[in-house]
Write a protein that holds these residues in place. Structure first.
Motif, PDB file in Angstrom:
ATOM      1  N   HIS A 129       0.833  -1.195   0.000  1.00  0.00           N
ATOM      2  CA  HIS A 129       0.000   0.000   0.000  1.00  0.00           C
ATOM      3  C   HIS A 129       0.876   1.258   0.000  1.00  0.00           C
ATOM      4  O   HIS A 129       1.714   1.435   0.882  1.00  0.00           O
ATOM      5  N   THR A 144       1.063   5.545  -0.190  1.00  0.00           N
ATOM      6  CA  THR A 144       0.273   6.699   0.211  1.00  0.00           C
ATOM      7  C   THR A 144       0.785   7.947  -0.493  1.00  0.00           C
ATOM      8  O   THR A 144       1.985   8.214  -0.517  1.00  0.00           O
ATOM      9  N   ARG A 146       0.740  11.970  -0.414  1.00  0.00           N
ATOM     10  CA  ARG A 146       0.523  13.017   0.589  1.00  0.00           C
ATOM     11  C   ARG A 146       0.785  14.391  -0.024  1.00  0.00           C
ATOM     12  O   ARG A 146       1.681  14.565  -0.835  1.00  0.00           O
ATOM     13  N   PRO A 168      -4.429  12.292   3.128  1.00  0.00           N
ATOM     14  CA  PRO A 168      -3.629  11.317   2.387  1.00  0.00           C
ATOM     15  C   PRO A 168      -4.521  10.362   1.596  1.00  0.00           C
ATOM     16  O   PRO A 168      -5.653  10.068   1.996  1.00  0.00           O
ATOM     17  N   THR A 214      -4.429   6.554  -0.122  1.00  0.00           N
ATOM     18  CA  THR A 214      -3.682   5.299  -0.115  1.00  0.00           C
ATOM     19  C   THR A 214      -4.233   4.355  -1.172  1.00  0.00           C
ATOM     20  O   THR A 214      -5.452   4.183  -1.287  1.00  0.00           O
ATOM     21  N   TYR A 215      -3.343   3.761  -1.948  1.00  0.00           N
ATOM     22  CA  TYR A 215      -3.695   2.777  -2.961  1.00  0.00           C
ATOM     23  C   TYR A 215      -2.781   1.580  -2.853  1.00  0.00           C
ATOM     24  O   TYR A 215      -1.606   1.719  -2.505  1.00  0.00           O
TER      25      TYR A 215
END
Length: 66
Positions: free
Chosen positions: A43, A45, A47, A53, A55-56
């Motif tokens: 994962h 993130t 920012r 944030p 997240t993927y």
């Protein structure tokens, strides 16, 4: 339509063939910085100061989170 416009359209439509590297390119163009995962996680993130944030999971192709 330019390559950039086509990429933005694919992201907007949550196209099933969107790659993580393409998402990263767009996010960085909007001022987001990528934070690498810690401890073997997949994962990532994005920012940006003043923004929440995002997240993927680094999968190809990306899956919709909706």
């Amino acid at each position: 339509m330019s390559k950039w416009e086509k990429l933005l359209a694919r992201i907007h439509l949550l196209s099933g063939d969107l790659r993580f590297s393409e998402l990263q390119k767009v996010m960085e163009s909007y001022g987001y910085q990528l934070s690498a995962p810690k401890g073997g996680s997949s994962h990532f993130t994005f920012r940006k100061k003043g923004c929440r944030p995002i997240t993927y999971q680094s999968m190809n192709p990306l899956k919709s989170i909706c």
